[in-house]
Write an enzyme that holds these catalytic residues in place. Structure first.
Site, PDB file in Angstrom:
ATOM      1  CE  LYS A   1      -0.360  -4.033   3.991  1.00 55.87           C
ATOM      2  NZ  LYS A   1       0.161  -3.078   3.001  1.00 55.87           N
ATOM      3  CG  ASN A   2      -2.762  -6.421   0.986  1.00 58.88           C
ATOM      4  OD1 ASN A   2      -2.291  -5.331   1.289  1.00 58.88           O
ATOM      5  ND2 ASN A   2      -1.996  -7.460   0.677  1.00 58.88           N
TER       6      ASN A   2
ATOM      7  CB  CYS B   1       7.275  -1.914  -0.911  1.00 56.58           C
ATOM      8  SG  CYS B   1       6.918  -2.176   0.825  1.00 56.58           S
TER       9      CYS B   1
ATOM     10  NE  ARG C   1       4.017  -2.420  -6.128  1.00 58.25           N
ATOM     11  CZ  ARG C   1       3.757  -2.578  -4.830  1.00 58.25           C
ATOM     12  NH1 ARG C   1       2.856  -3.454  -4.448  1.00 58.25           N
ATOM     13  NH2 ARG C   1       4.351  -1.885  -3.915  1.00 58.25           N
TER      14      ARG C   1
ATOM     15  CG  ASP D   1       2.087  -9.372  -0.534  1.00 56.70           C
ATOM     16  OD1 ASP D   1       2.973  -8.869  -1.246  1.00 56.70           O
ATOM     17  OD2 ASP D   1       1.018  -8.784  -0.270  1.00 56.70           O
TER      18      ASP D   1
ATOM     19  NE  ARG E   1       3.843   0.553   4.094  1.00 59.39           N
ATOM     20  CZ  ARG E   1       4.016  -0.138   2.980  1.00 59.39           C
ATOM     21  NH1 ARG E   1       5.187  -0.674   2.689  1.00 59.39           N
ATOM     22  NH2 ARG E   1       3.025  -0.298   2.129  1.00 59.39           N
TER      23      ARG E   1
END
Length: 424
Positions: free
Chosen positions: A23-24, A119, A124, A309, A401
């Site tokens: 996904k990233n 999230c 960030r 993560d 997600r």
């Protein structure tokens, strides 16, 4: 209708799980389609709500998207960018939406992007993105919750030293610099595999990027990019998550379409805890130890260190280990929201500032728990798989997600897990 996940713990996982594309990696790769009018074809794109959100965002910018249901390929063509505004209602769903900023600015000379959401795991800040784009010659203002960026005469190459390692800032600036005039150097750049994947894709589109995977990336700007086809690399977070699922349930799994090299920082820690991880053809074999797991200390760090993560999932594993472990989070300041939920299941965890002391217990007990973010939600799934009795997990939209068909994959390996209506 909202749903929850019901788990009856105690079954060792045994079988095979296929790992999908990261996904990233897929999200920045999708935004790279904005850099050319010639199109970009991506394969091995996972089926996740974050991918759907990015597709919606790109479509409203004018990107034509061809994606068949149950297909893992996307054909994206931004022949004409009809809108350079990324609206709040889409950007607020996912922080990765900020990745349209660099490509839109480089291609169109302007962009208006809502400050991002996602999230709730920390601030960030986007300052690193904005300051980097300013050094490339962009004029940037913040007004009414939006980033207003303009570079009517195009971007100009520069040497940009980033104060903190930021994956998305590295990606945004790398894409913007691909179409800038002259040479750009990104110093203190992120080194994640997803950065290398994006650079390889951009180079196949005609960009001139060297140094990806090191802390200094050099980009020689080009006038235009062309069509390319790119296969998204395997998801190292999904890989690490299922490896920990095998270990916490005293099971054994084969993970296919992935590589041990993607989780080297994780595999060494799991090895210290007593697990056996081996490279096999097209994947990894994981087996839990016959003796109890041992507590090990973990500190999250930028790649190649232990991934933030995977911190929540590792904490779940450590709750059932022998002895104590110290888990220190150095990336995000608010990433222990899963701790109270694990404690509801009988975990013994004490948090002090950015560290959590986890004292192992013989077993967890099923409970009603709630997901607070994407990785915390899967951490609670792992805890539920290991717990005695029944666990119900609510607010599972976070899971969708980042994990494709999670219950199906686990159920095929012997887990008792199902998605049920919340009212049930």
């Amino acid at each position: 209708m909202s749903h929850k996940i019901r788990i009856v713990g105690g079954n060792p996982l045994k079988g095979k799980i296929q790992i999908r594309g990261a996904k990233n990696a897929a999200l920045p790769l999708m935004t790279a389609s904005l850099l050319t009018d010639k199109g970009l074809t991506l394969t091995n794109v996972p089926q996740l709500t974050d991918i759907q959100t990015m597709a919606e965002l790109l479509a409203q910018h004018g990107v034509h998207i061809n994606h068949k249901p149950d297909s893992y390929s996307y054909e994206l063509k931004a022949a004409d960018i009809t809108n350079t505004t990324a609206p709040y209602d889409l950007v607020s769903k996912m922080r990765a939406s900020i990745l349209v900023l660099g490509p839109l600015l480089a291609r169109c000379g302007e962009a208006k992007v809502s400050l991002p959401g996602g999230c709730a795991i920390g601030t960030r800040p986007v300052d690193i993105h904005l300051n980097g784009l300013r050094q490339l010659g962009a004029h940037i203002e913040l007004a009414e919750g939006y980033i207003h960026a303009s570079a009517p005469n195009g971007l100009i190459g520069a040497e940009i030293s980033m104060p903190l390692v930021s994956v998305t800032a590295t990606e945004n600036l790398m894409m913007a610099a691909s179409l800038a005039k002259g040479e750009t150097k990104l110093i203190n750049a992120a080194r994640e595999p997803e950065i290398i994947d994006l650079a390889e894709c951009l180079n196949s589109m005609g960009a001139k990027i060297t140094g990806a995977g090191t802390d200094t990336i050099t980009i020689e700007g080009v006038d235009r990019l062309h069509h390319a086809t790119h296969n998204v690399l395997p998801d190292r977070i999904e890989t690490g998550t299922y490896a920990m699922a095998a270990i916490i349930t005293n099971g054994e799994l084969e993970l296919t379409h992935t590589s041990l090299s993607l989780i080297s920082g994780v595999s060494s820690i799991l090895g210290q805890a007593g697990a056996d991880l081996q490279s096999i053809e097209d994947g990894i074999y994981i087996k839990s130890p016959l003796t109890p797991l041992l507590g090990v200390d973990v500190m999250t760090e930028p790649f190649p260190g232990f991934a933030t993560d995977l911190q929540a999932q590792m904490m779940a594993v450590m709750t059932v280990c022998q002895g104590a472990s110290m888990i220190t989070e150095t990336i995000f300041e608010n990433r222990f929201m899963h701790v109270p939920e694990l404690c509801r299941m009988g975990a013994n965890i004490t948090v002090h500032h950015s560290s959590a002391l986890v004292r192992g217990t013989k077993h967890l007990s099923g409970a009603q728990v709630m997901a607070t973010d994407l990785r915390a939600s899967v951490c609670l799934v792992l805890a539920g798989l290991a717990a005695n009795g029944e666990t119900t997990l609510s607010r599972i939209y976070h899971l969708d997600r980042g994990y494709e068909r999670l219950e199906e994959k686990l159920r095929n390996c012997g887990a008792i897990i199902e998605r049920v209506p919340s009212a049930a």
